[in-house]
Design a protein around this motif. Structure first.
Motif, PDB file in Angstrom:
ATOM      1  N   ASN A  27       0.693  -1.239  -0.054  1.00 19.17           N
ATOM      2  CA  ASN A  27       0.051   0.123   0.109  1.00 19.17           C
ATOM      3  C   ASN A  27       0.903   1.218   0.079  1.00 19.17           C
ATOM      4  O   ASN A  27       2.061   1.257  -0.013  1.00 19.17           O
ATOM      5  N   PHE A  28       0.311   2.191  -0.197  1.00 15.14           N
ATOM      6  CA  PHE A  28       0.984   3.571  -0.281  1.00 15.14           C
ATOM      7  C   PHE A  28       1.717   3.972   1.150  1.00 15.14           C
ATOM      8  O   PHE A  28       2.684   4.632   1.016  1.00 15.14           O
ATOM      9  N   LYS A  29       0.789   3.628   2.231  1.00 13.80           N
ATOM     10  CA  LYS A  29       1.393   3.676   3.492  1.00 13.80           C
ATOM     11  C   LYS A  29       2.861   3.244   3.756  1.00 13.80           C
ATOM     12  O   LYS A  29       3.812   3.942   4.127  1.00 13.80           O
ATOM     13  N   ILE A  30       2.969   1.952   3.320  1.00 11.67           N
ATOM     14  CA  ILE A  30       4.373   1.405   3.282  1.00 11.67           C
ATOM     15  C   ILE A  30       5.320   2.196   2.260  1.00 11.67           C
ATOM     16  O   ILE A  30       6.454   2.234   2.559  1.00 11.67           O
ATOM     17  N   CYS A  31       4.922   2.571   1.039  1.00 16.14           N
ATOM     18  CA  CYS A  31       5.729   3.103   0.262  1.00 16.14           C
ATOM     19  C   CYS A  31       6.227   4.670   0.756  1.00 16.14           C
ATOM     20  O   CYS A  31       7.557   4.912   0.655  1.00 16.14           O
ATOM     21  N   VAL A  32       5.442   5.337   1.507  1.00 15.00           N
ATOM     22  CA  VAL A  32       5.877   6.346   2.200  1.00 15.00           C
ATOM     23  C   VAL A  32       6.858   6.167   3.222  1.00 15.00           C
ATOM     24  O   VAL A  32       7.655   6.958   3.244  1.00 15.00           O
ATOM     25  N   ILE A  33       6.539   5.296   4.009  1.00 17.21           N
ATOM     26  CA  ILE A  33       7.585   4.725   5.075  1.00 17.21           C
ATOM     27  C   ILE A  33       8.959   4.308   4.642  1.00 17.21           C
ATOM     28  O   ILE A  33       9.952   4.938   4.911  1.00 17.21           O
ATOM     29  N   LEU A  34       8.721   3.560   3.388  1.00 18.91           N
ATOM     30  CA  LEU A  34       9.989   2.903   3.189  1.00 18.91           C
ATOM     31  C   LEU A  34      10.737   4.023   2.381  1.00 18.91           C
ATOM     32  O   LEU A  34      12.220   4.202   2.592  1.00 18.91           O
ATOM     33  N   LEU A  35      10.242   4.800   1.460  1.00 18.71           N
ATOM     34  CA  LEU A  35      10.905   5.722   0.696  1.00 18.71           C
ATOM     35  C   LEU A  35      11.594   6.836   1.312  1.00 18.71           C
ATOM     36  O   LEU A  35      12.684   7.545   1.427  1.00 18.71           O
ATOM     37  N   SER A  36      10.767   7.438   2.576  1.00 15.41           N
ATOM     38  CA  SER A  36      11.314   8.245   3.619  1.00 15.41           C
ATOM     39  C   SER A  36      12.396   7.812   4.357  1.00 15.41           C
ATOM     40  O   SER A  36      13.403   8.484   4.381  1.00 15.41           O
ATOM     41  N   LEU A  37      12.454   6.707   4.950  1.00 20.02           N
ATOM     42  CA  LEU A  37      13.375   6.378   5.564  1.00 20.02           C
ATOM     43  C   LEU A  37      14.942   5.959   4.669  1.00 20.02           C
ATOM     44  O   LEU A  37      15.786   6.377   5.285  1.00 20.02           O
TER      45      LEU A  37
END
Length: 542
Positions: A332-342
């Motif tokens: 999901n997009f939530k995981i995308c945001v967390i992964l890419l931000s980290l």
């Protein structure tokens, strides 16, 4: 396969560029011309930037001497010439002053080891008025064989252009890989829906060949492992680099096989099967496996030959990235945001912050990317080291970058091959978001693939911005600093504009719940709702 990918990924964000104070030794005698590498100190030696402005000097061979004193030296024949002597026994400034006092107009110091920027105490710089440069001894021997009857030399240092066309090719390769990888991931999702395969059972494993990141905890562990791997590579590079090389050979051969096999299936290429003792073997698979293993072995054997091996490394690298984008999925997009931000923080920290923590002031990312024995600018950025053999490396390099030779850096390419490079991680990390966008288009039945196309274009814009900043600052940039905001913001704004942010944020979880509840809301019975839920799960929304 997924394990190989997870081990190598921390090193894919490493990239840098190598440049220095290199020049050209132009040797001629009539119509025959040869050019060789030289290394000089621009604050010490005034060397022309163009060949037409360079003074033509007769070559004087004194490579039997170290020129540490003027004893037994006849200054008469040396006047106005370019004097070649051996490196060693005394410092550069002493050799230069002896040559200058003997009437020489330039000093060439022949070296059997790596060429380093000649330096001296600040007080010595003003005493030397003639150009001083280091050249390879093997180059002088070659020149004397080509010109046995004497030769004239010119010293010049053409400035390297700020822009090189190799960057355009690198941009095209990166965008192509992200676009194709994202398209492949979405096409695989559509095939699963058509085939009616089940969704993931909650453990993040969609099928035997795919690995899904579906929880924030998994993402945190994933990034933590990347940090540990990079730090281990910094301290134990000499040993771990060979582990990475072996992993790359295995993973790239497997990836190339998967890519070619899928491509041949897509174009309708048939397979010939052979049966032996109730076991069936595909001839096509055997041939493809043989080709892929052979290419990986060739790369492993000739990996340090920079003249041509970059072609094979880029081919294997594209296949590696494509297979990664197909194999690793974000739910999901939530995981995308967390992964890419980290990973953005990871990239910035190891590039910009770690120089304040390391003893030599070098960032851990750059140190690992270049290797402990790499040439290039050192310290204040003005010193340069060029290997004695331009086409072989005395150190191992990590196979985690796309490389394109620079076309117009004439002096630098004579000294050692120069490349425009981009880390695999700068392709894969944003590519995971592009792949998610395409899968979301499939879930939402968007025939125009609006999310996929928009995110792929955003990646292209972010990469162009990265190169613009790199060219303007003349230093390597952490590409995720530009790629992550461009891709995440574009996807977020598009989802808001289409009023699909809730679905886009929740991904597969939202889709399954929404489809299973729809019959109940329309007045259907419980059995019908259960059937709808089961049918939805069988469509492979994962």
């Amino acid at each position: 396969m997924a394990g190989f990918l997870l081990i190598v990924l921390p090193l894919m964000l490493c990239y840098s560029q190598v440049c220095g104070q290199e020049g050209i030794l132009h040797v001629s005698n009539g119509s025959t011309v040869r050019e060789y590498c030289l290394v000089f100190n621009s604050s010490w030696s005034n060397i022309s930037q163009t060949l037409s402005q360079a003074q033509s000097l007769p070559f004087m061979n004194l490579t039997s001497s170290f020129l540490c004193d003027a004893a037994h030296l006849d200054p008469g024949p040396l006047k106005g010439g370019a004097l070649a002597v051996l490196r060693g026994l005394c410092d550069f400034s002493q050799k230069a002053q002896v040559a200058q006092n003997s009437g020489a107009s330039a000093l060439l110091i022949a070296s059997n080891s790596s060429l380093v920027t000649p330096s001296a105490n600040e007080t010595e710089y003003s005493k030397v008025k003639i150009p001083l440069a280091l050249v390879r001894y093997r180059d002088l021997l070659d020149a004397m064989q080509v010109f046995p009857d004497g030769m004239d030399v010119r010293l010049y240092a053409p400035p390297a252009p700020r822009f090189d066309a190799s960057i355009v090719l690198l941009l095209m390769i990166a965008v192509f890989t992200v676009a194709v990888g994202g398209f492949w991931s979405g096409a695989a999702e559509k095939c699963k829906q058509t085939a009616g395969s089940p969704t993931d059972g909650g453990d993040g494993q969609t099928d035997s060949s795919e690995l899904a990141l579906y929880s924030p905890l998994k993402v945190l562990l994933f990034v933590a492992m990347m940090c540990v791997m990079l730090v281990l590579m910094y301290f134990f590079y000499v040993w771990l680099v060979y582990v990475i090389i072996v992993i790359f050979c295995l993973a790239s051969a497997t990836a190339l096989f998967n890519c070619l096999d899928s491509l041949m299936t897509a174009v309708g290429c048939g397979t010939l099967s052979l049966s032996c003792r109730e076991k069936t073997v595909s001839v096509r698979s055997l041939l493809l496996a043989a080709v892929c293993i052979t290419l990986a072995v060739i790369w492993g054997v000739y990996r340090n030959d920079d003249r041509w091996i970059w072609i094979l490394q880029d081919l294997l690298g594209v296949a590696f990235c494509l297979n990664f984008l197909k194999t690793i999925t974000l739910s999901n997009f939530k995981i995308c945001v967390i992964l890419l931000s980290l990973l953005l923080l990871y990239d910035v920290f190891f590039v910009f912050i770690t120089p304040f923590l390391t003893p030599n002031g070098e960032s851990i990312m750059v140190q690992v990317a270049l290797g402990p024995g790499a040439g290039g600018r050192k310290g204040d950025g003005r010193a340069v080291e060029v290997p004695a053999d331009p086409y072989s490396s005395s150190y191992e390099k990590l196979p985690v970058v796309m490389r394109i030779p620079q076309f117009f850096a004439l002096a630098q390419n004579l000294c050692m091959p120069q490349f425009s490079i981009l880390g695999y991680g700068d392709i894969i990390v944003p590519g995971l978001l592009v792949a998610y966008c395409h899968r979301f288009d499939v879930w939402m039945n968007n025939s125009n693939k609006i999310y996929y196309i928009s995110c792929a274009l955003a990646y292209c814009v972010g990469l162009v911005l990265t190169f613009v900043v790199m060219l303007a600052s003349q230093m390597g940039q952490p590409a995720l600093l530009y790629l992550v905001p461009c891709t995440l913001l574009t996807s977020f704004i598009l989802a808001c504009a289409r009023k699909e942010l809730r679905q886009f944020w929740a991904g597969t979880t939202y889709q399954v719940l929404d489809e299973s509840r729809r019959p109940l809301l329309s007045g259907g019975d419980v059995d019908h709702a259960s059937g709808a839920s089961t049918n939805t799960q069988q469509k492979g929304i994962c």
